[in-house]
Design a protein around this motif. Structure first.
Motif, PDB file in Angstrom:
ATOM      1  N   ILE A   1       2.258  -5.167 -19.238  1.00 51.84           N
ATOM      2  CA  ILE A   1       1.244  -5.077 -20.300  1.00 51.84           C
ATOM      3  C   ILE A   1       1.919  -4.806 -21.638  1.00 51.84           C
ATOM      4  N   GLY A   2       2.876  -3.866 -21.635  1.00 53.04           N
ATOM      5  CA  GLY A   2       3.575  -3.528 -22.866  1.00 53.04           C
ATOM      6  C   GLY A   2       4.319  -4.724 -23.437  1.00 53.04           C
ATOM      7  N   LEU A   3       5.032  -5.434 -22.564  1.00 55.47           N
ATOM      8  CA  LEU A   3       5.792  -6.598 -23.046  1.00 55.47           C
ATOM      9  C   LEU A   3       4.860  -7.672 -23.602  1.00 55.47           C
ATOM     10  N   CYS A   4       3.761  -7.927 -22.891  1.00 54.61           N
ATOM     11  CA  CYS A   4       2.803  -8.940 -23.363  1.00 54.61           C
ATOM     12  C   CYS A   4       2.321  -8.600 -24.763  1.00 54.61           C
TER      13      CYS A   4
ATOM     14  N   CYS B   1      -2.045  -9.559 -19.483  1.00 53.26           N
ATOM     15  CA  CYS B   1      -2.343  -8.137 -19.296  1.00 53.26           C
ATOM     16  C   CYS B   1      -3.327  -7.941 -18.145  1.00 53.26           C
ATOM     17  N   ALA B   2      -4.337  -8.828 -18.090  1.00 51.94           N
ATOM     18  CA  ALA B   2      -5.343  -8.703 -17.036  1.00 51.94           C
ATOM     19  C   ALA B   2      -4.712  -8.927 -15.669  1.00 51.94           C
ATOM     20  N   ALA B   3      -3.786  -9.880 -15.588  1.00 53.49           N
ATOM     21  CA  ALA B   3      -3.126 -10.136 -14.299  1.00 53.49           C
ATOM     22  C   ALA B   3      -2.335  -8.909 -13.861  1.00 53.49           C
ATOM     23  N   ALA B   4      -1.684  -8.232 -14.838  1.00 53.49           N
ATOM     24  CA  ALA B   4      -0.931  -7.029 -14.507  1.00 53.49           C
ATOM     25  C   ALA B   4      -1.868  -5.918 -14.035  1.00 53.49           C
TER      26      ALA B   4
ATOM     27  N   ARG C   1       0.806  -1.210   0.000  1.00 52.40           N
ATOM     28  CA  ARG C   1       0.000   0.000   0.000  1.00 52.40           C
ATOM     29  C   ARG C   1       0.844   1.267   0.000  1.00 52.40           C
ATOM     30  N   ASN C   2       1.900   1.317   0.844  1.00 54.10           N
ATOM     31  CA  ASN C   2       2.614   2.598   0.955  1.00 54.10           C
ATOM     32  C   ASN C   2       3.828   2.685   0.037  1.00 54.10           C
ATOM     33  N   ILE C   3       3.875   1.811  -0.950  1.00 56.28           N
ATOM     34  CA  ILE C   3       4.928   1.958  -1.961  1.00 56.28           C
ATOM     35  C   ILE C   3       4.459   2.955  -3.022  1.00 56.28           C
ATOM     36  N   ASP C   4       5.405   3.720  -3.505  1.00 58.39           N
ATOM     37  CA  ASP C   4       5.112   4.761  -4.487  1.00 58.39           C
ATOM     38  C   ASP C   4       4.233   4.218  -5.624  1.00 58.39           C
ATOM     39  N   PRO C   5       3.056   4.848  -5.826  1.00 58.35           N
ATOM     40  CA  PRO C   5       2.175   4.344  -6.896  1.00 58.35           C
ATOM     41  C   PRO C   5       2.860   4.355  -8.266  1.00 58.35           C
ATOM     42  N   ALA C   6       3.800   5.289  -8.460  1.00 54.19           N
ATOM     43  CA  ALA C   6       4.486   5.345  -9.750  1.00 54.19           C
ATOM     44  C   ALA C   6       5.231   4.039 -10.018  1.00 54.19           C
ATOM     45  N   GLN C   7       5.830   3.491  -8.957  1.00 51.82           N
ATOM     46  CA  GLN C   7       6.597   2.256  -9.114  1.00 51.82           C
ATOM     47  C   GLN C   7       5.682   1.088  -9.496  1.00 51.82           C
ATOM     48  N   LYS C   8       4.541   1.002  -8.800  1.00 53.71           N
ATOM     49  CA  LYS C   8       3.614  -0.101  -9.077  1.00 53.71           C
ATOM     50  C   LYS C   8       3.007   0.042 -10.474  1.00 53.71           C
ATOM     51  N   THR C   9       2.664   1.291 -10.836  1.00 55.93           N
ATOM     52  CA  THR C   9       2.099   1.507 -12.165  1.00 55.93           C
ATOM     53  C   THR C   9       3.118   1.167 -13.243  1.00 55.93           C
ATOM     54  N   ALA C  10       4.389   1.570 -12.997  1.00 54.62           N
ATOM     55  CA  ALA C  10       5.431   1.289 -13.988  1.00 54.62           C
ATOM     56  C   ALA C  10       5.552  -0.214 -14.216  1.00 54.62           C
ATOM     57  N   LEU C  11       5.500  -0.984 -13.134  1.00 56.55           N
ATOM     58  CA  LEU C  11       5.604  -2.437 -13.265  1.00 56.55           C
ATOM     59  C   LEU C  11       4.450  -2.992 -14.101  1.00 56.55           C
ATOM     60  N   ALA C  12       3.227  -2.550 -13.760  1.00 53.32           N
ATOM     61  CA  ALA C  12       2.060  -3.053 -14.498  1.00 53.32           C
ATOM     62  C   ALA C  12       2.140  -2.667 -15.970  1.00 53.32           C
ATOM     63  N   VAL C  13       2.525  -1.414 -16.238  1.00 52.77           N
ATOM     64  CA  VAL C  13       2.591  -0.956 -17.630  1.00 52.77           C
ATOM     65  C   VAL C  13       3.672  -1.711 -18.394  1.00 52.77           C
ATOM     66  N   LEU C  14       4.795  -1.965 -17.712  1.00 54.02           N
ATOM     67  CA  LEU C  14       5.882  -2.723 -18.344  1.00 54.02           C
ATOM     68  C   LEU C  14       5.386  -4.098 -18.786  1.00 54.02           C
TER      69      LEU C  14
ATOM     70  N   THR D   1      -5.158  -0.207 -21.984  1.00 52.87           N
ATOM     71  CA  THR D   1      -4.782  -0.122 -23.398  1.00 52.87           C
ATOM     72  C   THR D   1      -6.020  -0.107 -24.290  1.00 52.87           C
ATOM     73  N   THR D   2      -7.140  -0.640 -23.796  1.00 56.49           N
ATOM     74  CA  THR D   2      -8.351  -0.647 -24.604  1.00 56.49           C
ATOM     75  C   THR D   2      -9.273   0.510 -24.227  1.00 56.49           C
ATOM     76  N   LEU D   3      -8.768   1.425 -23.395  1.00 54.46           N
ATOM     77  CA  LEU D   3      -9.586   2.562 -22.961  1.00 54.46           C
ATOM     78  C   LEU D   3     -10.033   3.399 -24.155  1.00 54.46           C
ATOM     79  N   GLY D   4      -9.139   3.572 -25.125  1.00 55.97           N
ATOM     80  CA  GLY D   4      -9.487   4.365 -26.299  1.00 55.97           C
ATOM     81  C   GLY D   4     -10.629   3.724 -27.076  1.00 55.97           C
ATOM     82  N   ALA D   5     -10.495   2.423 -27.350  1.00 56.47           N
ATOM     83  CA  ALA D   5     -11.524   1.718 -28.122  1.00 56.47           C
ATOM     84  C   ALA D   5     -12.862   1.740 -27.392  1.00 56.47           C
TER      85      ALA D   5
END
Lengths: 256, 267
Positions: A29-32, A124-127, A14-27, B154-158
């Motif tokens: 999703i992007g890789l997938c 992606c959904a898991a991320a 909970r108290n970890i920087d949201p930017a860090q958690k978001t970066a992990l999830a986005v990474l 990623t599907t927010l736009g669609a």
């Protein structure tokens, strides 16, 4: 919904920087999406599900249930990708069988595309679940503010977040009241009751917004809802894990 | 197999069946999570057809964001202007966003069983206009992604294009075109029903474009799918329209002042 929101506030990340958690999830999703291999999606699912359970301490039953629902939905959704329907027998390499006058067929390419879609979307959904289950919306608002999102939008998100829960509770109460008076006994009554409920909810929402406006103005509101951010901390271990996730996905991609 | 499929015999229905299954699937799957998560709630299954996170290839995800962007920019400008001239509209817009989100959890009876629905967007478009609604719709979808694990980033736009742009645009156009020329109930009914229908058609088009049928190709699956999909969705859209008329009538009786403040003509 309350389930996800509850764990978002009460988990070990909970108290970890949201930017860090978001970066992990986005990474992830992007890789997938970019690597686009079934194995990558499956490994990503395992990683992100595992991180949510082990690092964030969200019960595996909760993580599993959310993921299972998404998986079921996905499997049903890709049926149309895997199978084709026609009135005449399709040419090879389609393998097909007949139901009445309808030919249902699929070829190896369409099956593998369906498999790829399920695993990719599941990864992606898991991320996304990792982010949703470890980060409350207000922390993300803090992040969005840092990312220079227009302040009007940030205010809208804050107000929406508060009112979603208020209105939901209101709606449930009204629904119970209507139901206890047989308001949903027949289809006709159900339609009438839903309409009444929605219109009363609208009036309630409207009046609440004007009351809130008055209350805020009397306390010097000029159009800026400020919330003190938590003292977030940067978690080195999560970064190391993130690097491990990323490189393992790349490895799996290289080998498959 | 589902009895509905027998009715569709003789037509190539790859994407039509996909859509049906998606709708049934989300009802079955989502309802279960939601019920166990919140036993007292009316099943909070969200708008029943969003494209899931990771389902679209990157190219299409980006394309739909690009399509949504001008609407978001104009909508944001309008909101900024609105807030500058009428400060109280800031809270009102936020509350309306929440209302749209919550309304999507309300179930209505339909021929195909009870179903959730995007009534809020049609209503919102009538009240605020389509551009403002595209921004609110985007926010509602963001909430659904983060609070319900439904839809995605990623599907927010669609999803914004189908639910937040096409639907409201249809509702608003009908509302403007038919006002004072047809009975109010008919206008509201058509605006809501057609907005609902077009939202689903758009989603199906988005899916057909990204994953064309191997036998029929994009255009073929387009036409066939559109036909079949419209047929299965019409009962739902009709329920949707009736519900919105009931809501609107109730509002006209009990909330005339509120509607007038919002600038709804004919109130």
């Amino acid at each position: 919904m309350q389930l996800i929101d509850r764990y978002a506030y009460a988990n070990r990340l909970r108290n970890i920087d949201p930017a860090q958690k978001t970066a992990l999830a986005v990474l992830v999703i992007g890789l997938c999406l970019l690597l686009n291999r079934p194995a990558v999606g499956l490994v990503a699912t395992a990683w992100m599900g595992g991180l949510t359970v082990v690092r964030a301490g969200v019960p595996w039953a909760v993580v599993g249930r959310v993921l299972l629902a998404e998986g079921l939905f996905l499997v049903l959704a890709v049926v149309g990708v895997a199978l084709s329907f026609s009135t005449s027998p399709p040419p090879p390499p389609f393998r097909s069988f007949q139901v009445g006058a309808l030919w249902i067929g699929g070829n190896p390419a369409s099956f593998s595309l369906a498999g790829l879609l399920v695993s990719r979307a599941l990864g992606c959904a898991a991320a996304m679940n990792f982010l949703a289950l470890t980060t409350p919306l207000m922390d993300l608002v803090h992040l969005l503010r840092q990312l220079r999102m227009p302040p009007v939008l940030i205010d809208l998100i804050c107000v929406m977040y508060r009112f979603v829960f208020i209105l939901l509770e209101r709606m449930q109460r009204m629904h119970t009241a209507q139901q206890s008076r047989l308001g949903y006994a027949t289809r006709r009554a159900a339609l009438r009751s839903s309409g009444l409920l929605a219109s009363r909810l609208f009036v309630d929402a409207y009046q609440r917004s004007t009351r809130m406006q008055t209350a805020l103005e009397s306390r010097g509101y000029t159009g800026d809802l400020r919330v003190l951010p938590l003292n977030y901390r940067y978690d080195a271990r999560l970064s190391v894990l993130g690097a491990a996730v990323g490189s393992s996905l790349l490895l799996v991609w290289g080998f498959s | 197999m589902n009895p509905r499929i027998h009715r569709l015999r003789g037509i190539r229905v790859g994407w039509g069946v996909l859509a049906l299954l998606m709708m049934m699937g989300i009802h079955a799957a989502q309802a279960r999570v939601v019920e166990s998560a919140n036993p007292t709630a009316l099943g909070q299954d969200p708008l029943n057809m969003h494209i899931m996170e990771g389902f679209l290839p990157p190219m299409w995800a980006i394309i739909w964001f690009v399509v949504a962007l001008p609407f978001w920019i104009i909508g944001l400008r309008q909101i900024t202007r609105l807030v500058a001239t009428k400060p109280e509209s800031r809270l009102l817009l936020g509350v309306s966003g929440a209302f749209t989100f919550v309304l999507s959890a309300l179930k209505i009876p339909s021929v195909t069983g009870s179903s959730s629905h995007p009534t809020g967007t049609g209503l919102g478009a009538i009240l605020f206009g389509p551009f403002v609604m595209s921004v609110l719709g985007g926010l509602v979808l963001l909430f659904q992604a983060l609070l319900l694990a439904h839809g995605g980033l990623t599907t927010l736009g669609a999803n914004t294009v189908s639910m937040g742009i096409v639907g409201p645009l249809v509702a608003w156009t009908i509302w403007k075109a038919m006002q004072n020329r047809a009975p109010l109930w008919l206008t509201v009914f058509l605006a809501a029903a057609l907005a609902d229908l077009m939202t689903y058609v758009t989603t199906s088009v988005q899916l057909a474009l990204a994953y064309p049928d191997p036998m029929g190709g994009v255009v073929a699956s387009f036409v066939e799918f559109g036909t079949v999909f419209a047929i299965t969705q019409i009962p739902l859209a009709i329920s949707e329209g009736i519900l919105t008329v009931i809501i609107f009538n109730a509002l006209m009786q009990t909330a005339v002042n509120e509607l007038r403040t919002l600038g709804v003509q004919g109130a």
